[in-house]
Design a protein around this motif. Structure first.
Motif, PDB file in Angstrom:
ATOM      1  N   LEU A  14       0.848  -1.195   0.000  1.00  0.00           N
ATOM      2  CA  LEU A  14       0.000   0.000   0.000  1.00  0.00           C
ATOM      3  C   LEU A  14       0.882   1.243   0.000  1.00  0.00           C
ATOM      4  N   VAL A  15       1.912   1.239   0.852  1.00  0.00           N
ATOM      5  CA  VAL A  15       2.812   2.383   0.929  1.00  0.00           C
ATOM      6  C   VAL A  15       3.487   2.593  -0.418  1.00  0.00           C
ATOM      7  N   LEU A  16       3.997   1.481  -0.962  1.00  0.00           N
ATOM      8  CA  LEU A  16       4.682   1.525  -2.256  1.00  0.00           C
ATOM      9  C   LEU A  16       3.756   2.113  -3.319  1.00  0.00           C
ATOM     10  N   HIS A  17       2.531   1.616  -3.300  1.00  0.00           N
ATOM     11  CA  HIS A  17       1.517   2.019  -4.255  1.00  0.00           C
ATOM     12  C   HIS A  17       1.294   3.525  -4.199  1.00  0.00           C
ATOM     13  N   LEU A  18       1.210   4.061  -2.985  1.00  0.00           N
ATOM     14  CA  LEU A  18       0.954   5.488  -2.823  1.00  0.00           C
ATOM     15  C   LEU A  18       2.142   6.295  -3.328  1.00  0.00           C
TER      16      LEU A  18
ATOM     17  N   VAL B 242       4.251   5.390  -5.653  1.00  0.00           N
ATOM     18  CA  VAL B 242       4.239   5.343  -7.113  1.00  0.00           C
ATOM     19  C   VAL B 242       3.164   6.277  -7.671  1.00  0.00           C
ATOM     20  N   LEU B 243       2.004   6.241  -7.065  1.00  0.00           N
ATOM     21  CA  LEU B 243       0.917   7.106  -7.525  1.00  0.00           C
ATOM     22  C   LEU B 243       1.320   8.565  -7.461  1.00  0.00           C
ATOM     23  N   SER B 244       2.008   8.904  -6.403  1.00  0.00           N
ATOM     24  CA  SER B 244       2.407  10.309  -6.260  1.00  0.00           C
ATOM     25  C   SER B 244       3.377  10.699  -7.384  1.00  0.00           C
ATOM     26  N   ASN B 245       4.126   9.722  -7.897  1.00  0.00           N
ATOM     27  CA  ASN B 245       5.009   9.973  -9.030  1.00  0.00           C
ATOM     28  C   ASN B 245       4.232  10.401 -10.267  1.00  0.00           C
ATOM     29  N   LEU B 246       3.042   9.810 -10.404  1.00  0.00           N
ATOM     30  CA  LEU B 246       2.244  10.088 -11.578  1.00  0.00           C
ATOM     31  C   LEU B 246       1.823  11.553 -11.662  1.00  0.00           C
ATOM     32  N   THR B 247       1.767  12.181 -10.554  1.00  0.00           N
ATOM     33  CA  THR B 247       1.378  13.592 -10.570  1.00  0.00           C
ATOM     34  C   THR B 247       2.436  14.421 -11.314  1.00  0.00           C
ATOM     35  N   LYS B 248       3.600  13.803 -11.594  1.00  0.00           N
ATOM     36  CA  LYS B 248       4.662  14.544 -12.275  1.00  0.00           C
ATOM     37  C   LYS B 248       4.489  14.561 -13.797  1.00  0.00           C
TER      38      LYS B 248
ATOM     39  N   LEU C 179       2.345 -11.735  -6.343  1.00  0.00           N
ATOM     40  CA  LEU C 179       2.460 -11.975  -4.899  1.00  0.00           C
ATOM     41  C   LEU C 179       1.419 -11.162  -4.138  1.00  0.00           C
ATOM     42  N   VAL C 180       1.238  -9.937  -4.579  1.00  0.00           N
ATOM     43  CA  VAL C 180       0.258  -9.075  -3.907  1.00  0.00           C
ATOM     44  C   VAL C 180      -1.132  -9.683  -4.029  1.00  0.00           C
TER      45      VAL C 180
END
Ligand SMILES: Cc1cc2nc3c(=O)[nH]c(=O)nc-3n(C[C@H](O)[C@H](O)[C@H](O)COP(=O)(O)OP(=O)(O)OC[C@H]3O[C@@H](n4cnc5c(N)ncnc54)[C@H](O)[C@@H]3O)c2cc1C
Ligand code: SF4
Ligand code: SF4
Ligand code: FES
Lengths: 245, 394, 128
Positions: C40-44, C46-52, C75-76
């Motif tokens: 979940l942390v990783l996901h967030l 990565v998502l925040s990267n998309l705002t770039k 695995l997830v």
């Protein structure tokens, strides 16, 4: 009992006073059909008089002789040596987990017995309905007046095996919850549900079913805990609709 | 009342020691109990568990039988918490057994044991798993008890009245005051290996089959021969009340229900050493066939445990007079010229309360006190209170 | 004092020796819970990267096509299935359903989780 003879090494946990515990080995000639408790008693009688252990009835009715045998909780008086090792093998005997050690293999039952007493679970119960409800046909035809000693012999094996009890001394523990379930079934005393409805009661259990696996006396504490949960929830719902006080 | 409480030391916490501690404490004395193992780790824990109605003895030993039925009635009142009471049966399986019936009925009547003859059909209705070939059947007021819990209930009640219990403490030698008077006991704390002396006004040796060993080297004497008996437990409960074979007392003649089990007992032979007596295969086999004779369904059960315990048989050449015939109680002043020492041994679990009463009477007499026994009139404390920190006192 | 309960002994939870399926279930649930939280942390992040902006998005998609990453995603999914189905078992037993057959229920649900994971793997690696 047989005429067979085995040589078995008993590895016994020793502890005196405040000294740190250690293991001591004893080699014994045993009849493999004798019980682990017989081996322990023989060590006391013939090898080391200072060995301290709890025992009384030697036939699984008192619950005093619970110990860890090769890492698993066993009622040692009914555990044949044959069932835990082989000729030339080892039997490792330790005190139950999650209880203060008095010395060597004996543990202090005071907190456990105090909690059992607080549930007011009787030792003598009506024969009819004294078995688990899913055990079909057991004692069902008995005269309602007949009574018998209850299943739980207060050996503490379940508490030793419970992974929740290992991390918190506040947890009531499987036997106590099971006793509350049985007492409630007999008396309908709602105070019991209230007492066990909490973080240290029925809700702490994480359904590992370890207690049921080690119980030597057909109590099935995990089943009883789940049943108690259902009763607790039932009461909460009733209260929600103002049907119970 | 200005009297400093007498301090009594009791060695041994079997039925006898626990009941005695309770009785003495209830009479207002300071009591210290020294027990080598856990409560009831000697003979008491390993008894068969039959709450005798006295039927077993009503022909051969009527004095015992009367004592049994009286105590049976009292224990049912005061120790309800650890007794399952469904009554019991005496059953005749052979013509020889049946021929014993009239003497049995006569004996029971003479001893005040309430029995009733019922038809074999009725008996099989009550206990469907009984041997269908029964010839003559009597009902008796038998019961069965949980041995550890019965002892604990007495001990808990003792604690409630202030008695101090020291489990895992072994009495090593008696301590004398220079004359022939016992002033205490040297005690080994088995949990840490330390020793200390405990002093008191009187020492009671309640060590059952070990009574002779404890006195060794003290000048006082009891000749005890351990006479063990074997019992076998099976994993199913096919009966709801104890079934006794209707014969003169013999081996393997009683089968009792307990929890989900049945326990058959017992034998009697003489042994050398009490500390460890092995269970022999032959005896287990004998118990099995005796059990099958009474309840054929035993053949379909699994053996759950086999165990033995030793009665104290007090030697024939014993000097000194016992206070009672049904159990042995010696004032060693009379027997060996040693003061401050009393030995109590023998008897039965069923009669432990009255044994304690008689012994406590003797203790009072020796101390010049007259305090009445009350233990028959009050229910015992919950056995679990033995383990609670302050013995159940608020 | 040793041999007495202590929160420090939580490591004992992860000792599977002499333990029942119930405890394995419990261990699995702890591990999958930790894994899912980490994801979940990783996901967030990565998502925040998309705002770039779109560029970031493209590089990310490129990255996400790598087999290693796909395996990670698998695995997830497995963890989610195990955790969720196991949770279902706890809920069921709590309401008194299937308590006497809880072992079988456990194995059944785990088999379901395995089938589910295999199905996803098939879709991920061969269909998509
Ligand atoms: C096979 C068998 C079956 C029986 N069945 C029945 C029955 O069904 N019903 C019934 O009513 N009665 C029965 N009895 C009789 C009954 O069990 C005994 O009468 C009773 O247990 C005796 O109790 P006790 O306290 O005198 O002895 P014990 O229980 O032996 O107590 C003596 C205690 O002294 C301790 N001790 C020994 N040495 C020392 C020391 N140096 N320091 C400190 N402590 C020490 C021992 O550890 C022991 O706990 C049976 C007896 C036998 C042998
Ligand atoms: S089912 Fe609950 S009480 Fe039983 S061992 Fe597991 S956590 Fe403990
Ligand atoms: S529930 Fe079973 S294991 Fe637990 S104390 Fe009672 S008899 Fe022993
Ligand atoms: S000694 Fe009584 S249960 Fe094992």
């Amino acid at each position: 009992m047989s005429h067979e003879r085995w040589t078995v090494t008993f590895i016994v946990s020793r502890r005196k006073g405040e000294q740190p515990p250690h293991f001591q080995s004893f080699q014994l000639e045993v009849d493999p059909d004798e019980y682990v408790l017989d081996g322990v008693e023989r060590i006391w009688a013939f090898h080391d008089r200072s060995l301290v252990f709890r025992h009384a009835c030697h036939h699984s009715t008192c619950g005093a002789c619970g110990m860890l045998v090769n890492g698993v909780e066993k009622l040692t008086c009914i555990t044949p040596i044959r069932s835990v090792t082989s000729n030339g093998g080892k039997v490792k005997v330790e005190p139950l987990r999650n209880f203060p050690v008095i010395s060597d293999l004996s543990v202090d039952m005071s907190t456990f017995y105090t909690r059992m007493e607080e549930t007011c679970a009787p030792q003598v119960v009506p024969v009819r309905g004294s078995a688990l409800p899913y055990e079909k046909g057991l004692f069902e035809q008995a005269d309602p007046a007949y009574e018998r000693l209850a299943d739980c012999i207060e050996c503490g094996c379940c508490i030793s095996a419970c992974p929740v009890a290992v991390t918190t001394p506040e947890y009531q523990g499987p036997a106590v919850l099971a006793a509350a379930q049985q007492a409630f079934s007999l008396t309908g005393h709602a105070g019991l549900l209230e007492k066990m409805d909490g973080a240290d009661g029925v809700w702490r259990c994480h359904s590992g079913f370890e207690c049921t696996a080690v119980c030597p006396s057909n109590v099935d504490p995990a089943w009883r805990i789940m049943d108690l949960r259902r009763k607790v929830i039932g009461r909460r719902i009733k209260r929600l609709f103002g049907l119970a006080k | 009342m200005a009297f400093s409480k007498p301090h009594i030391i009791v060695i041994g916490a079997g039925f006898t020691g626990c009941a005695l501690a309770y009785d003495l404490a209830r009479r207002g004395m300071d009591v210290t109990v020294i027990e080598r193992g856990e409560i009831a780790s000697g003979t008491s824990g390993r008894t068969h568990g039959l709450l005798h109605s006295g039927g077993r003895y009503c022909v051969s030993d009527q004095e015992s039988a009367v004592e049994c039925i009286q105590e049976n009635i009292i224990l049912r009142k005061i120790a309800r918490q650890c007794i399952e009471f469904n009554g019991g049966l005496f059953v005749a399986l052979t013509e020889e057994d049946a021929a014993y019936a009239p003497r049995f009925a006569e004996g029971a009547a003479a001893c005040g044991i309430e029995i009733e003859q019922i038809s074999p059909q009725e008996a099989l209705r009550l206990e469907p798993n009984l041997n269908p070939k029964v010839l003559t059947v009597f009902t008796v007021p038998d019961g069965s008890f949980d041995p550890l819990r019965l002892a604990l209930a007495f001990a808990a009640s003792g604690r409630y009245f202030g008695a101090q219990f020291h489990p895992y403490h072994e009495a090593q030698v008696l301590v004398f005051d220079g004359q022939r008077r016992v002033k205490g006991v040297r005690v080994l704390n088995r949990t840490d290996g330390s020793t200390r002396e405990v002093h008191g006004d009187l020492v009671v040796n309640a060590t059952g089959a070990w009574a002779g060993k404890v006195l060794a080297g003290s000048g006082a004497q009891v000749n005890v021969t351990p006479t063990p008996g074997v019992m076998v437990a099976y994993d199913r409960r096919l009966i709801n009340r104890p079934i006794n074979r209707l014969t003169p007392p013999s081996d393997g003649d009683i089968i009792i229900p307990q929890r989900r089990m049945m326990v058959i007992g017992t034998t009697s032979y003489e042994a050398e050493d009490v500390d460890y007596i092995p269970v022999e295969d032959e005896q287990v086999q004998q118990m099995y066939s005796d059990a099958v004779a009474l309840v054929p369904g035993v053949a379909g059960c699994r053996m759950r445990g086999a165990y033995m315990s030793a009665r104290p048989l007090v030697g024939k050449g014993q000097s000194g007079r016992s206070l009672a015939r049904t159990f042995k109680c010696f004032d060693h002043l009379e027997a060996d010229g040693i003061d401050g020492l009393v030995t109590i041994t023998g008897g039965k679990a069923t009669t432990c309360r009255v044994m304690a009463e008689k012994t406590a009477d003797l203790v009072c007499k020796k101390l010049g006190l007259s305090i009445a026994c009350e233990t028959h009139a009050y229910a015992l404390r919950s056995y679990r209170d033995y383990y609670t920190p302050n013995g159940g006192r608020p | 004092m040793e041999n007495q309960p202590s929160p420090k002994k939580f490591l004992y939870w992860f000792d599977p020796r002499h333990r029942q399926p119930g405890t394995w279930a419990f261990i699995l649930n702890r591990i999958t819970a930790l894994g899912l939280t980490f994801y979940l942390v990783l996901h967030l992040v990565v998502l925040s990267n998309l705002t770039k902006g779109a560029e970031g998005y493209d590089t990310f998609l490129e990255f996400a096509r790598q087999p290693v990453v796909k395996f990670g995603e698998l695995l997830v999914i497995a963890a989610g299935l195990i955790h969720g189905l196991n949770g279902l078992r706890v809920v069921l037993t709590t309401f008194g359903i299937g308590v006497t057959i809880q072992r079988q229920v456990f194995w059944m649900l785990m088999a379901l989780a395995a089938i589910g994971t295999a199905a996803f793997a098939y879709v991920m690696f061969f269909v998509a």
